[in-house]
Design a protein around this motif. Structure first.
Motif, PDB file in Angstrom:
ATOM      1  N   GLU A 147      65.288  -9.630  45.126  1.00 30.55           N
ATOM      2  CA  GLU A 147      64.372  -9.268  44.050  1.00 30.55           C
ATOM      3  C   GLU A 147      64.290  -7.751  43.950  1.00 30.55           C
ATOM      4  OE1 GLU A 147      59.708 -10.161  42.750  1.00 30.55           O
ATOM      5  OE2 GLU A 147      60.478 -10.668  44.730  1.00 30.55           O
ATOM      6  N   TRP A 148      64.012  -7.270  42.708  1.00 32.57           N
ATOM      7  CA  TRP A 148      63.885  -5.826  42.518  1.00 32.57           C
ATOM      8  C   TRP A 148      62.729  -5.293  43.347  1.00 32.57           C
ATOM      9  CZ3 TRP A 148      66.683  -2.176  40.031  1.00 32.57           C
ATOM     10  CH2 TRP A 148      67.748  -2.634  39.250  1.00 32.57           C
ATOM     11  N   CYS A 149      62.970  -4.235  44.054  1.00 32.96           N
ATOM     12  CA  CYS A 149      61.916  -3.632  44.866  1.00 32.96           C
ATOM     13  C   CYS A 149      62.220  -2.157  45.093  1.00 32.96           C
ATOM     14  CB  CYS A 149      61.791  -4.330  46.218  1.00 32.96           C
ATOM     15  SG  CYS A 149      63.203  -4.045  47.311  1.00 32.96           S
ATOM     16  N   CYS A 150      61.220  -1.516  45.613  1.00 31.49           N
ATOM     17  CA  CYS A 150      61.382  -0.127  46.064  1.00 31.49           C
ATOM     18  C   CYS A 150      61.858   0.799  44.944  1.00 31.49           C
ATOM     19  CB  CYS A 150      62.336  -0.039  47.249  1.00 31.49           C
ATOM     20  SG  CYS A 150      61.956  -1.198  48.569  1.00 31.49           S
ATOM     21  N   VAL A 151      61.466   0.518  43.718  1.00 30.60           N
ATOM     22  CA  VAL A 151      61.858   1.353  42.588  1.00 30.60           C
ATOM     23  C   VAL A 151      60.865   2.507  42.471  1.00 30.60           C
ATOM     24  CG1 VAL A 151      62.189   1.408  40.090  1.00 30.60           C
ATOM     25  CG2 VAL A 151      62.885  -0.594  41.404  1.00 30.60           C
ATOM     26  N   ARG A 152      61.378   3.716  42.259  1.00 30.64           N
ATOM     27  CA  ARG A 152      60.487   4.851  42.061  1.00 30.64           C
ATOM     28  C   ARG A 152      59.676   4.649  40.785  1.00 30.64           C
ATOM     29  NH1 ARG A 152      65.152   7.644  43.607  1.00 30.64           N
ATOM     30  NH2 ARG A 152      65.667   8.028  41.420  1.00 30.64           N
ATOM     31  N   SER A 153      58.369   4.765  40.911  1.00 32.64           N
ATOM     32  CA  SER A 153      57.481   4.553  39.781  1.00 32.64           C
ATOM     33  C   SER A 153      56.423   5.648  39.764  1.00 32.64           C
ATOM     34  CB  SER A 153      56.808   3.180  39.864  1.00 32.64           C
ATOM     35  OG  SER A 153      55.951   2.969  38.767  1.00 32.64           O
ATOM     36  N   THR A 154      56.194   6.228  38.594  1.00 33.38           N
ATOM     37  CA  THR A 154      55.198   7.285  38.450  1.00 33.38           C
ATOM     38  C   THR A 154      54.270   6.955  37.290  1.00 33.38           C
ATOM     39  OG1 THR A 154      56.645   8.571  36.982  1.00 33.38           O
ATOM     40  CG2 THR A 154      56.760   9.038  39.348  1.00 33.38           C
ATOM     41  N   LYS A 155      53.047   7.515  37.340  1.00 32.71           N
ATOM     42  CA  LYS A 155      52.055   7.353  36.277  1.00 32.71           C
ATOM     43  C   LYS A 155      51.775   8.721  35.666  1.00 32.71           C
ATOM     44  CE  LYS A 155      49.790   3.243  38.146  1.00 32.71           C
ATOM     45  NZ  LYS A 155      48.503   2.631  38.591  1.00 32.71           N
ATOM     46  N   VAL A 156      51.822   8.796  34.344  1.00 31.79           N
ATOM     47  CA  VAL A 156      51.653  10.057  33.627  1.00 31.79           C
ATOM     48  C   VAL A 156      50.639   9.854  32.512  1.00 31.79           C
ATOM     49  CG1 VAL A 156      52.806  11.864  32.303  1.00 31.79           C
ATOM     50  CG2 VAL A 156      54.025  10.711  34.149  1.00 31.79           C
ATOM     51  N   ASN A 157      49.759  10.870  32.310  1.00 31.19           N
ATOM     52  CA  ASN A 157      48.790  10.861  31.218  1.00 31.19           C
ATOM     53  C   ASN A 157      49.163  11.921  30.191  1.00 31.19           C
ATOM     54  OD1 ASN A 157      47.273   8.851  32.441  1.00 31.19           O
ATOM     55  ND2 ASN A 157      45.926  10.303  33.472  1.00 31.19           N
ATOM     56  N   GLY A 158      49.062  11.563  28.925  1.00 25.16           N
ATOM     57  CA  GLY A 158      49.317  12.496  27.834  1.00 25.16           C
ATOM     58  C   GLY A 158      48.156  12.508  26.855  1.00 25.16           C
ATOM     59  N   THR A 159      48.074  13.548  26.030  1.00 27.55           N
ATOM     60  CA  THR A 159      46.996  13.708  25.060  1.00 27.55           C
ATOM     61  C   THR A 159      47.563  13.631  23.656  1.00 27.55           C
ATOM     62  OG1 THR A 159      45.842  15.159  26.606  1.00 27.55           O
ATOM     63  CG2 THR A 159      45.096  15.183  24.319  1.00 27.55           C
ATOM     64  N   VAL A 160      46.880  12.864  22.812  1.00 29.48           N
ATOM     65  CA  VAL A 160      47.334  12.696  21.426  1.00 29.48           C
ATOM     66  C   VAL A 160      47.373  14.057  20.724  1.00 29.48           C
ATOM     67  CG1 VAL A 160      46.725  11.728  19.175  1.00 29.48           C
ATOM     68  CG2 VAL A 160      46.515  10.336  21.223  1.00 29.48           C
ATOM     69  N   GLY A 161      48.501  14.328  20.055  1.00 23.28           N
ATOM     70  CA  GLY A 161      48.670  15.577  19.328  1.00 23.28           C
ATOM     71  C   GLY A 161      49.223  16.710  20.155  1.00 23.28           C
ATOM     72  N   HIS A 162      49.358  16.521  21.487  1.00 22.84           N
ATOM     73  CA  HIS A 162      49.873  17.556  22.374  1.00 22.84           C
ATOM     74  C   HIS A 162      51.267  17.181  22.870  1.00 22.84           C
ATOM     75  CE1 HIS A 162      46.057  19.876  22.951  1.00 22.84           C
ATOM     76  NE2 HIS A 162      45.561  18.734  22.484  1.00 22.84           N
ATOM     77  N   PRO A 163      52.080  18.144  23.288  1.00 25.41           N
ATOM     78  CA  PRO A 163      53.410  17.843  23.832  1.00 25.41           C
ATOM     79  C   PRO A 163      53.312  17.342  25.277  1.00 25.41           C
ATOM     80  CG  PRO A 163      53.039  20.205  23.829  1.00 25.41           C
ATOM     81  CD  PRO A 163      51.850  19.597  23.127  1.00 25.41           C
ATOM     82  N   LEU A 164      54.356  16.662  25.726  1.00 24.37           N
ATOM     83  CA  LEU A 164      54.413  16.136  27.092  1.00 24.37           C
ATOM     84  C   LEU A 164      55.863  16.115  27.543  1.00 24.37           C
ATOM     85  CD1 LEU A 164      52.963  14.746  29.518  1.00 24.37           C
ATOM     86  CD2 LEU A 164      53.509  12.575  28.417  1.00 24.37           C
ATOM     87  N   THR A 165      56.099  16.503  28.805  1.00 31.51           N
ATOM     88  CA  THR A 165      57.450  16.510  29.374  1.00 31.51           C
ATOM     89  C   THR A 165      57.515  15.540  30.543  1.00 31.51           C
ATOM     90  OG1 THR A 165      57.812  18.819  28.727  1.00 31.51           O
ATOM     91  CG2 THR A 165      59.239  17.904  30.445  1.00 31.51           C
ATOM     92  N   LEU A 166      58.503  14.642  30.530  1.00 33.69           N
ATOM     93  CA  LEU A 166      58.726  13.653  31.582  1.00 33.69           C
ATOM     94  C   LEU A 166      59.914  14.096  32.426  1.00 33.69           C
ATOM     95  CD1 LEU A 166      58.375  10.389  29.439  1.00 33.69           C
ATOM     96  CD2 LEU A 166      56.582  11.602  30.707  1.00 33.69           C
ATOM     97  N   GLN A 167      59.758  14.047  33.754  1.00 31.99           N
ATOM     98  CA  GLN A 167      60.818  14.432  34.678  1.00 31.99           C
ATOM     99  C   GLN A 167      61.523  13.187  35.203  1.00 31.99           C
ATOM    100  OE1 GLN A 167      61.835  17.475  35.130  1.00 31.99           O
ATOM    101  NE2 GLN A 167      60.141  18.444  33.979  1.00 31.99           N
ATOM    102  N   CYS A 168      62.865  13.200  35.163  1.00 28.18           N
ATOM    103  CA  CYS A 168      63.664  12.042  35.561  1.00 28.18           C
ATOM    104  C   CYS A 168      64.735  12.474  36.573  1.00 28.18           C
ATOM    105  CB  CYS A 168      64.336  11.409  34.350  1.00 28.18           C
ATOM    106  SG  CYS A 168      63.182  10.841  33.077  1.00 28.18           S
ATOM    107  N   PRO A 169      64.569  12.166  37.850  1.00 24.29           N
ATOM    108  CA  PRO A 169      65.596  12.500  38.846  1.00 24.29           C
ATOM    109  C   PRO A 169      66.788  11.540  38.770  1.00 24.29           C
ATOM    110  CG  PRO A 169      63.771  11.360  39.889  1.00 24.29           C
ATOM    111  CD  PRO A 169      63.371  11.562  38.453  1.00 24.29           C
TER     112      PRO A 169
END
Length: 375
Positions: free
Chosen positions: A141-163
């Motif tokens: 079964e799928w396990c041990c996957v890197r998982s992150t939680k990110v909050n963004g604000t409506v109308g503002h920019p946001l950058t997501l980091q992906c290793p």
């Protein structure tokens, strides 16, 4: 011969009677254990992947029938074959025979945990027992996957980091959105607000120029189209609504209205109360307080008035009782007064003047006496 046992092994003769010498055919029966094999190839993989099982064979069997089955019993393997070299394709199973290298390969697509089992690769031989090789497949079964939680604000920019791993430096990188990795939408290709940038040999970033409410959800950073474990990152994105710096809880109660729950799946919501609303609430509270105070004072005044009325009633009753005993004196007084008035009338006649109004009854005199006593 059904239900063979080891004692059944040996030499047999098939005979046909005829005139003269009978005809005989010699048969040698060899029994082996119904299991295979001494060497087993073990393979591990994950749900959703594809896996190829490699089955080698000797060159003299290039044109023989090849097949694969689940289990570890050679005696029933051909009858329960999942796929053979005659069919090539059967559902998620595909067989490819490479006669030059002396190996046939069975590929299983979209693996599930139920595919975990022992498999036998078989090559049919006409005059002897079939040849087998064993493979043991374990689907995890799928396990041990890197998982992150990110909050963004409506109308503002946001950058997501992906290793990503160094060996994927030249691979195509992309960000897709969806609850499941096998069914997601490439956001960089479908949305102009999403821009991707490779930061070097270890990560890439995706910038969302202007956040929207429907951007909340699950995202997958991918650097390998095969979805190998460790080659992607799972991101849970929540969108926050902000109007001012001061916020109230998601449950807001307003006078004269029912409670309003401000919610959105996967979103955190901030609600700002206008200053005018706060002022109105304060004025309303002060008015309620004053009304309660005035009501308490009115109740106290009414109680005092009731007490005074009771005292006055008692005084009137006492005076009335006294008047009953004094009524005879009043009547006597009224009779004397009448006599004086009549005498005065006679005097007026002697003087020739007009008589005064003597139309006064005894009842009026009695009532007037009571009135004066009461006062």
């Amino acid at each position: 011969i059904s239900d063979l046992h080891s004692v059944d092994a040996g030499k047999y003769w098939c005979g046909v009677t005829r005139t003269g010498i009978d005809i005989y055919t010699e048969v040698k029966l060899k029994l082996v254990q119904d299991s295979c094999c001494d060497t087993v190839t073990k393979i591990k993989n994950y749900e959703g992947y594809s896996e190829s099982l490699s089955c080698p064979y000797e060159s003299q069997y290039q044109n023989n029938l090849k097949y694969i089955c689940r289990g570890n019993r050679p005696s029933t393997c051909l009858q329960q074959a999942l796929i053979t070299s005659d069919t090539k394709q059967n559902g998620r199973f595909r067989l490819n025979d490479d006669k030059v290298s002396g190996k046939f390969t069975v590929t299983i697509n979209n693996l599930t945990q139920s595919d975990s089992a022992s498999y036998l690769c078989g090559v049919q031989r006409n005059s002897d027992l079939d040849v087998f090789s064993a493979v043991e497949l374990e689907v995890e079964e799928w396990c041990c996957v890197r998982s992150t939680k990110v909050n963004g604000t409506v109308g503002h920019p946001l950058t997501l980091q992906c290793p990503y791993p160094p060996q994927h430096r030249d691979n195509r990188k992309f960000l897709c959105k969806g609850d499941h990795r096998n069914n997601c939408t490439d956001m960089v290709a479908s949305q102009s607000r999403f821009a991707i940038r490779d930061n070097g040999s270890s990560s890439f970033s995706v910038t969302i120029t202007k956040m929207q409410a429907d951007d909340a959800g699950t995202y997958w950073c991918r650097s390998d189209p095969q979805w190998r474990v460790g080659n992607y990152t799972k991101i849970q994105l929540s969108v926050v609504f902000l109007q001012h710096t001061s916020t109230l809880p998601s449950t807001v109660e307003m006078p004269g209205k029912t409670s309003t729950q401000i919610t959105d799946a996967g979103h955190y919501v901030g609600y700002t109360a206008p200053p005018l609303l706060l002022l109105l609430i304060c004025v309303f509270a002060v008015l309620v307080y004053k009304c309660k105070r005035q009501k308490a004072k009115d109740n106290e005044t009414v109680m005092n008035i009731n007490a005074q009325n009771e005292d006055a009633l008692e005084e009137v009753m006492r005076v009335a009782e006294n008047n009953i005993y004094e009524s005879q004196e009043v009547v006597i007084y009224s009779n004397n007064e009448m006599a004086e008035l009549q005498s005065a009338g006679n005097d007026y006649e002697d003087l020739g003047e007009d008589e005064p109004d003597l139309n006064v009854t005894t009842e009026e005199i009695f009532c007037n006496g009571n009135f004066h006593n009461a006062n």
